[in-house]
Write an enzyme that holds these catalytic residues in place. Structure first.
Site, PDB file in Angstrom:
ATOM      1  CE1 TYR A  96      80.992  84.820  89.093  1.00  0.00           C
ATOM      2  CE2 TYR A  96      78.864  85.932  89.195  1.00  0.00           C
ATOM      3  CZ  TYR A  96      79.605  84.765  89.117  1.00  0.00           C
ATOM      4  OH  TYR A  96      78.960  83.550  89.071  1.00  0.00           O
ATOM      5  CE  LYS A 124      80.698  83.114  86.169  1.00  0.00           C
ATOM      6  NZ  LYS A 124      81.208  81.752  85.921  1.00  0.00           N
TER       7      LYS A 124
END
Length: 261
Positions: free
Chosen positions: A160, A164
């Protein structure tokens, strides 16, 4: 709808992952400011709830199914929204996937890594690619992606966080490409926000509030306000930036301050 400044009269806005949390709050914010909103989500029924809430408050919204992991689904949703509203002025890339880390990094499975990057980073790429011609045609197009402080510093979640961080880079490179075509591209990087993602796993989001200089975690409306600013003409000379919306988390080390008192 409640009276507020109407910066988006005549605008059409498409938001991914808009059935709940930050996405739903952002959809409501745009609608309150006059925009027609395409509320999209993977679940075919969930976006209709947000769209219905907007309409109940006097706004204009349509719900569309959109799987950002599928090029065909993305292109169909963008085309349907542009046809329904006659234009598309703003894209908000909000959909994401965040999987728990394995206990040891070397035990991370490939499919978990691939899914988080595909939905969070490549999904935003797919949506931006599909929407860009419409945004160029609008003459005032803007893309705002929802990043995370995880893309700026270490807060766990390897895949994740990498996704990002990739969005930060995509924001810069796409801003350079799209700027001469009249489209601005920016990103907001929220800290801890009170969303269903926390309550669904039985976590108390407020346990981290003392890490924030402003003494609280964020609310979805805090992020929605920043997204609306970056999409509006108030930010007409801003592109390629990452705006932390994090209560000061990435600027002030409150844990260190508490430790040395």
């Amino acid at each position: 709808m409640p009276r507020t400044e109407r910066r988006f009269d005549g605008y059409a806005v498409l938001i991914t992952g808009a059935a709940r949390g930050i996405g739903a709050a952002t959809a409501l914010r745009f609608a309150r400011e006059g925009a027609q909103v395409a509320v999209t989500d993977l679940d075919p029924e969930a976006p209709e709830r947000t769209a219905a809430e907007i309409r109940e408050q006097g706004g204009a919204a349509r719900a569309f199914t959109c799987d950002v992991g599928s090029r065909e689904s993305v292109e169909a949703a963008v085309a349907s929204a542009a046809e329904a509203f006659g234009r598309l002025d703003v894209l908000v890339n909000n959909a994401y996937a965040c999987s728990p880390d394995a206990t040891r990094f070397e035990d991370e499975p490939d499919d978990v890594w691939a899914r988080d990057l595909d939905i969070t980073l490549t999904g935003a790429y797919r949506c931006s690619r599909a929407a860009l011609p419409h945004l160029v045609a609008s003459g005032r197009g803007a893309i705002v992606s929802i990043g995370s402080v995880n893309g700026l510093q270490d807060y766990g979640n390897h895949a994740y966080s990498a996704a990002k961080a990739g969005l930060v880079s995509l924001t810069r490179t796409l801003a350079g490409h799209a700027g001469p075509r009249g489209v601005r591209v920016n990103l907001v990087a929220p800290g801890t926000v009170r969303t269903p993602a926390w309550s669904n796993r039985g976590a108390d989001v407020d346990v981290v509030r003392d890490l924030y200089p402003l003494g609280r975690v964020g609310e979805p409306e805090d992020v929605a306000a920043a997204v609306a600013f970056l999409a509006s003409r108030d930010a007409a000379w801003i592109t390629g930036v990452t705006l932390p919306v994090d209560g000061g988390l990435t600027s002030v080390n409150m844990g260190f301050r508490h430790a040395v008192r």
